[in-house]
Design a protein around this motif. Structure first.
Motif, mmCIF file in Angstrom:
data_model
loop_
_atom_site.group_PDB
_atom_site.id
_atom_site.type_symbol
_atom_site.label_atom_id
_atom_site.label_comp_id
_atom_site.label_asym_id
_atom_site.label_seq_id
_atom_site.Cartn_x
_atom_site.Cartn_y
_atom_site.Cartn_z
ATOM 1 N N UNK A 1 20.041 33.761 21.179
ATOM 2 C CA UNK A 1 20.027 35.297 21.805
ATOM 3 C C UNK A 1 21.537 34.503 23.171
ATOM 4 N N UNK A 2 21.366 33.605 23.271
ATOM 5 C CA UNK A 2 21.880 33.432 24.754
ATOM 6 C C UNK A 2 23.471 32.908 24.307
ATOM 7 N N UNK A 3 22.742 31.934 22.902
ATOM 8 C CA UNK A 3 24.012 30.269 22.757
ATOM 9 C C UNK A 3 24.565 30.841 22.183
ATOM 10 N N UNK A 4 24.660 31.504 20.831
ATOM 11 C CA UNK A 4 25.046 31.843 20.066
ATOM 12 C C UNK A 4 25.911 33.382 19.577
ATOM 13 N N UNK A 5 25.336 34.453 21.073
ATOM 14 C CA UNK A 5 26.005 35.693 20.721
ATOM 15 C C UNK A 5 27.624 35.091 20.908
ATOM 16 N N UNK A 6 27.890 34.424 21.880
ATOM 17 C CA UNK A 6 29.747 34.071 21.936
ATOM 18 C C UNK A 6 30.496 33.867 20.945
ATOM 19 N N UNK A 7 29.816 33.043 20.138
ATOM 20 C CA UNK A 7 30.362 32.446 18.991
ATOM 21 C C UNK A 7 29.795 33.628 18.114
#
Length: 234
Positions: A59-65
């Motif tokens: 959730x923290x890393x993939x949200x912007x991608x």
């Protein structure tokens, strides 16, 4: 678009059966399903972030991608879909004109593409171990698919070098999202759709228009992909 082309005859054949059109529809369907899978996986990550460490990191890393990918795909899909529908898509009698007009707004309300890339760099900079865990997770989801592994290696090479990351962040963000989408397509879509997405988006010669499938030498079974996306309308 699929519904429209099923009921329109051109050159004595249903439009959906014309090779050019079937390629366009199938290619659009791949991005549509991939975007949906990414959105549902991200939602699952938020639901499970309180008890599952991988979901928390995802959730923290993939949200912007994922936001970057989906917001960039929306105008392209809307544009090509309107073209498939012709004048029926352009006039205000139906919803397509409004959808086309509003599609670019996603990349404004949800943050511009550059802002999403900066968010990704910031998230990874704060948690390199977490990023490594996400790479391993996506690799595992793909069944150790070599195309996905190669894409993730490209991402890691860029993001491990601050000088490259500063100028190649958009490419890295796109590749990360495509790798995650390919892994989900391989796991949950049909074999035909999963293979076609991974090969055309991560192996082929990337094209800005639908129906080219990244210049693949072996054309996928477009009809099978279309059938998977076929709307069930009364």
């Amino acid at each position: 678009a699929i519904h429209h082309t099923r009921h329109r005859t051109v050159f004595l054949k249903m439009l959906i059966d014309q090779p050019f059109m079937s390629g366009v529809l199938a290619d659009i369907a791949l991005d549509s399903e991939a975007s949906s899978l990414l959105a549902f996986r991200l939602a699952k990550a938020f639901d499970g972030s309180g008890s599952n460490e991988i979901d928390k990191i995802y959730a923290r890393i993939m949200t912007p991608a994922i936001k970057y990918f989906c917001c960039k795909m929306a105008p392209a899909v809307a544009n090509e879909t309107m073209e498939c529908m012709g004048g029926n898509g352009f006039v205000e009698d139906g919803p397509m004109a409004r959808l086309y007009r509003e599609a670019p707004l996603n990349a404004i309300w949800e943050g511009s593409g550059n802002v999403m890339c900066l968010d990704l760099l910031r998230a990874i900079g704060r948690d390199r171990d977490g990023f490594a865990a996400i790479v391993a997770h996506i690799t595992d989801q793909s069944g150790n698919h070599p195309t996905v592994i190669a894409a993730l290696a490209r991402v890691n090479a860029i993001l491990s070098d601050p000088a490259r990351a500063e100028v190649e962040a958009r490419f890295a963000t796109e590749q990360l999202a495509l790798a995650a989408a390919a892994a989900l397509m391989i796991q949950y879509a049909s074999g035909e759709a999963g293979d076609a997405f991974a090969a055309s988006r991560l192996e082929g010669h990337w094209s800005a228009t639908y129906g080219t499938f990244g210049g693949l030498e072996k054309r996928p079974d477009c009809r099978a992909i279309i059938e998977r996306a076929m709307p069930e309308l009364g």
